[in-house]
Every structure is written in structure tokens, then in C-alpha cells.
Design an enzyme around this catalytic site. Structure first.
Site, PDB file in Angstrom:
ATOM      1  N   GLU A 118      -0.711  57.885 -11.956  1.00 44.72           N
ATOM      2  CA  GLU A 118      -0.988  58.699 -10.767  1.00 44.72           C
ATOM      3  C   GLU A 118       0.162  58.654  -9.768  1.00 44.72           C
ATOM      4  O   GLU A 118       0.000  59.018  -8.606  1.00 44.72           O
ATOM      5  CB  GLU A 118      -2.291  58.251 -10.111  1.00 44.72           C
ATOM      6  CG  GLU A 118      -3.502  58.523 -10.991  1.00 44.72           C
ATOM      7  CD  GLU A 118      -4.827  58.406 -10.261  1.00 44.72           C
ATOM      8  OE1 GLU A 118      -4.824  58.105  -9.057  1.00 44.72           O
ATOM      9  OE2 GLU A 118      -5.854  58.613 -10.914  1.00 44.72           O
ATOM     10  N   LYS A 169     -16.109  64.293  -9.083  1.00 51.29           N
ATOM     11  CA  LYS A 169     -15.130  64.846 -10.013  1.00 51.29           C
ATOM     12  C   LYS A 169     -15.755  66.024 -10.743  1.00 51.29           C
ATOM     13  O   LYS A 169     -16.761  65.857 -11.443  1.00 51.29           O
ATOM     14  CB  LYS A 169     -14.713  63.776 -11.026  1.00 51.29           C
ATOM     15  CG  LYS A 169     -13.887  62.631 -10.439  1.00 51.29           C
ATOM     16  CD  LYS A 169     -13.760  61.489 -11.435  1.00 51.29           C
ATOM     17  CE  LYS A 169     -12.702  60.473 -11.025  1.00 51.29           C
ATOM     18  NZ  LYS A 169     -12.765  59.242 -11.872  1.00 51.29           N
TER      19      LYS A 169
HETATM   20  P1  PGA Z   1      -9.458  58.470 -14.233  1.00 56.97           P
HETATM   21  O1  PGA Z   1      -9.163  57.584 -12.955  1.00 56.97           O
HETATM   22  O2  PGA Z   1      -9.143  59.868 -13.907  1.00 56.97           O
HETATM   23  O3  PGA Z   1      -8.544  57.871 -15.265  1.00 56.97           O
HETATM   24  O4  PGA Z   1     -10.911  58.262 -14.565  1.00 56.97           O
HETATM   25  C1  PGA Z   1      -9.565  57.930 -11.676  1.00 56.97           C
HETATM   26  C2  PGA Z   1     -10.623  56.998 -11.183  1.00 56.97           C
HETATM   27  O5  PGA Z   1     -11.053  56.080 -11.912  1.00 56.97           O
HETATM   28  O6  PGA Z   1     -11.100  57.173 -10.069  1.00 56.97           O
HETATM   29 ZN    ZN Z   2     -12.590  55.381 -10.336  1.00 52.52          ZN
END
Ligand code: PGA
Ligand code: ZN
Length: 431
Positions: free
Chosen positions: A210, A343
Site C-alpha cells: 500500500e 469495502k
Molecule cells: P486487504 O488489506 O485489502 O489486503 O484486505 C486492507 C485491510 O486489511 O484493511
Molecule cells: Zn483490515
């Protein structure tokens, strides 16, 4: 003739920030309005997320291909949505879920469904000559929009950085900023100082997934200490101007129902000991938010964690809730957390995601709209966070255009709307 009638739906395979295939969908309306959207992908994906359909053909993109999901959009989904009204997002999403027919969108693939759901929203906004955040505010009945307070990835471990540290993410919260402009100025400074300090201390300056750094510390305390040092060097007062958020992503550490293994520290810990660790970190460092401190089914201990720390810091469920209304309802009933990570691709549709945000709000939980570790240049979540008055956003670090596209969009929206910064007065209410 209704110009908002869907005339064409197409998908293609494009590539995300990890160079892995993902879906991009395009929707065209009768009046010529276009909507395009791309779907992100996680690394530490929860087991209760909507199903991400991959081809699993090993010698083709290491099994990550999405050609099957693309095909589903171009055939079944395209014909189902043909001649439907793009302004009716809720109906479109319901049709997509019905067409799939499974709980987790396993048949068509949640990536196929979500790409189209998002593209329809964009096409509708374009048809209405309305910015996407305004259209999202309408669809979600959000009376007042706001600029979200960001939490920004600075140091990474776990699956985002070759398991270099046990805890997945250490994030900076610019708690005293009064605007997105000011927040971004602090974020840019903190991220630059992180590079500088890492270099001085001869730590790795290679980027994690990230865009944060991966110093590979054995203990979490070392990482937390470095965070504080970075804040101070950036001229920010820890606890006052600068707070820390932690994403433990504990599901990736889990070795039993109530047992976790910290491999870097070479330590086996029980759920209660995990809670003890969180209490220690929160007591010693300016930690304001802890995400996924425990595994996805360790409900009894989530409840204990929330009882012990929930009044003091934000307790966030990510893998725990998986942006799923049933799981969030259970979490509300059990008082498992005080905030929910949002998400889109955990849920599978736009309106499904909006409903989870609404449910959280109604029950006094804070909402944090979040990117995934595998992202694209699509800036949809910036508009989503503003249009739903989400209060907080987690985009990743201040590196890489797949992250900066979202920060930049937030700056544009702030300039355009003058919307108030959620910051200290956010629905989160606790910073
Ligand atoms: P991921 O990480 O997109 O790999 O799930 C983001 C998070 O865990 O918040
Ligand atoms: Zn997370």
C-alpha cells in the site's frame, strides 16, 4: 425515450497495483452517457467476503485471471441489464444479485457484479450531469456530505509486506487538521519523514503493497515507537495532532479458535493475551483505533475487547464484518466493535454497501470507507466516502497513483463543494 436506459454493458481484464488481473466494466446509456469502474482486490481477505471469481488457471497470470468473470458480464449480465433504467440503482443491484442466485455471488463472481454496479452508478451520474458523490448522496439519502478524516498507512507487515512484521498496518491519523488540504499537507510530510528516518536508521525503504515502509521489526513496540518518532520529527504532537491506527489483521495470525501465533516475535498468544497486548499498546502509545485485533469468529473475545477498550479507542471490524449486513447485525447485537470498515468488494454491490453504512450509522457505529491492498486508478471510494458522509477513509499510503488518485479526488471535491471536514466532529466523534 428515456435516455438513462442501459444500452450496452462490457467488461475487460485490466491490471491492478500488484500487476494482477482485475475487472473493469463499462456501461453505456441510450443518450450516450458512459460509466466505467474497476474493482480492487485484497490480500488479507476475510472468509466472509463476497466471492471474488478468478480463473485459477495456473500458467495464466499465476491463476489470478478474471476472464471467466469478464465473460459473465459480457453475456448474462449484459443481457439481463439491457433496457433497464440506470437511475434505478437499487433495482439494478437486486437484479444482479437475483441473477447470480447465491449468497456470496459465487456464480457470476462478486468482482463481475460489483464492476457493473459501480459502472451503472457512474453512468447515471453522468446522465444527470451530477458529480458521483452527489448521486451517491441521493441514492443513500444522505442529507449532508462531508470530507472524511483519513487514516494513512505508514508502516506495513503481514501479508502486505512479506510477513516482515506480525501486525499488518500502522497508520497515521491527522487528527487536528481542519480540511483535506491541511490533512494532505501533514500526510505528505509524515510520509516523507518516514523515508528520511528509515534511511538514517538503515532500515529498508522498499515499498509495501500500500506504499508504506516495511522496516521488518520483530516487535510491535518498535514500530509504534518509530511512528511516534516520525510524528515528532514532522513537527506534530503525538496524542494531540497525530494519532496512530493499527490494523492487526489477526485472522492471518490465527492458529486456533482462541489462539494466535506472532511469528516474528516467536510467541504463541491466547485471545485474552491479544487483548492484553492491545491494552498495553493503547496505554503506552497514542493509539486511537485498532482494527481486526482478533479473528473473524472469535466473537466472545471481541466483546471483551470492546468492553475493555471501546470507550477509550475505536474498535474496528474489517474481516469480522466483511461489509455484510448479517455479520454487522450480529456485531451490533453482541457489542463487538464501535466501527466498521466499508469495502465495496466485500459486499458486492453499491446499494448493498450503502445499506451497511446506514445500518452502522443507525446503531451508532463509525464507518471507515476503505481501499484494498490491490487497487486501481479508479477513485470511486473518494466519492463514496464523501457522498455517504462516512466520516473516515483508509486509502493506503501517500505513494503510488492507485492511492493518490483517491487523495487527489478528495482535494477536487473539497475545492468544488467546500464540504466540512469530518475530522474532530466526524460521525466517528471520538477523535
Ligand atoms: P486487504 O488489506 O485489502 O489486503 O484486505 C486492507 C485491510 O486489511 O484493511
Ligand atoms: Zn483490515
Amino acid at each position: 425515450m428515456n435516455g438513462a436506459i442501459i444500452k450496452k454493458v462490457r467488461a475487460r481484464q485490466i491490471f491492478d497495483s500488484r500487476g494482477r488481473p482485475t475487472i473493469e466494466a463499462t456501461v453505456k446509456l441510450a443518450d450516450g452517457s458512459l460509466g466505467r469502474a474497476a474493482v480492487p482486490a485484497g490480500a488479507s481477505t476475510g472468509s466472509f467476503e463476497a466471492f471474488e471469481r478468478r480463473d485459477n488457471v495456473e500458467d495464466l497470470f499465476e491463476g489470478f485471471g478474471v476472464l471467466g468473470a469478464v465473460e459473465n458480464v459480457n453475456t448474462e449480465i449484459a443481457s439481463e441489464l439491457s433496457e433497464k433504467d440506470a437511475l434505478n440503482q437499487r433495482e439494478i443491484d437486486a437484479l444482479l444479485c437475483e441473477l447470480d442466485g447465491t449468497e456470496r455471488l459465487e456464480r457470476l463472481g462478486a468482482n463481475a457484479v460489483l464492476g457493473v454496479s459501480m459502472a451503472v452508478a457512474r453512468a447515471a451520474a453522468n446522465f444527470l450531469k451530477m458529480p458521483l458523490y452527489r448521486w451517491i448522496a441521493e441514492v443513500s439519502d444522505t442529507p449532508e456530505i462531508s470530507m472524511p478524516l483519513p487514516m494513512v498507512n505508514i508502516l506495513s507487515g503481514g501479508l502486505h509486506a512479506g510477513k516482515g512484521m506480525d501486525v499488518q498496518d500502522f497508520l497515521f491519523i491527522p487528527a487536528r487538521s481542519r480540511s483535506m488540504q491541511e490533512a494532505v499537507r501533514q500526510i505528505a510530510r509524515v510520509r516523507a519523514i518516514a523515508d528520511k528516518l528509515a534511511e538514517e536508521k538503515k532500515l529498508s525503504t522498499l515499498l509495501a503493497d500500500e506504499g508504506g515502509l516495511s522496516p521488518g521489526f520483530e516487535t510491535t513496540r518498535e514500530a509504534l515507537k518509530l511512528m511516534v518518532e516520525i510524528f515528532e520529527r514532522a513537527g506534530l504532537k503525538p496524542s494531540k495532532d497525530a494519532l496512530i491506527a493499527i490494523d492487526v489483521a489477526a485472522a492471518t495470525l490465527q492458529t486456533g479458535a482462541h489462539e494466535y501465533f506472532l511469528s516474528r516475535a516467536n510467541r504463541k498468544v491466547s485471545s485474552l493475551e491479544m487483548i492484553g497486548l492491545m491494552q498495553n499498546w493503547a496505554a503506552e502509545f497514542p493509539v486511537a483505533s485498532i482494527e481486526d485485533a482478533l479473528g473473524e469468529e472469535d466473537w466472545t473475545h471481541w466483546k471483551i475487547l470492546n468492553e475493555k477498550l471501546g470507550r477509550q479507542i475505536q474498535i474496528v471490524g474489517d474481516d469480522l464484518f466483511a461489509t455484510n449486513p448479517n455479520r454487522l447485525q450480529k456485531g451490533i447485537n453482541e457489542r463487538a466493535a464501535t466501527a466498521v470498515l466499508i469495502k465495496l468488494n466485500q459486499n458486492g454491490t453499491l446499494t448493498g454497501t450503502l445499506d451497511v453504512i446506514k445500518m452502522a450509522r443507525k446503531n451508532g457505529l463509525a464507518t471507515i470507507v476503505s481501499a484494498r491492498s490491490g487497487e486501481t486508478e479508479d477513485d470511486f471510494i473518494a466519492d463514496l466516502a464523501v457522498g455517504t458522509n462516512a466520516g473516515q477513509i483508509k486509502i493506503g499510503s501517500f505513494r503510488g497513483s492507485e492511492r493518490l488518485s483517491k487523495y487527489n479526488q478528495l482535494l477536487r471535491i473539497e475545492e468544488e463543494t467546500g464540504a466540512p471536514f469530518a475530522g474532530t466532529k466526524s460521525p466517528a466523534g471520538r477523535f
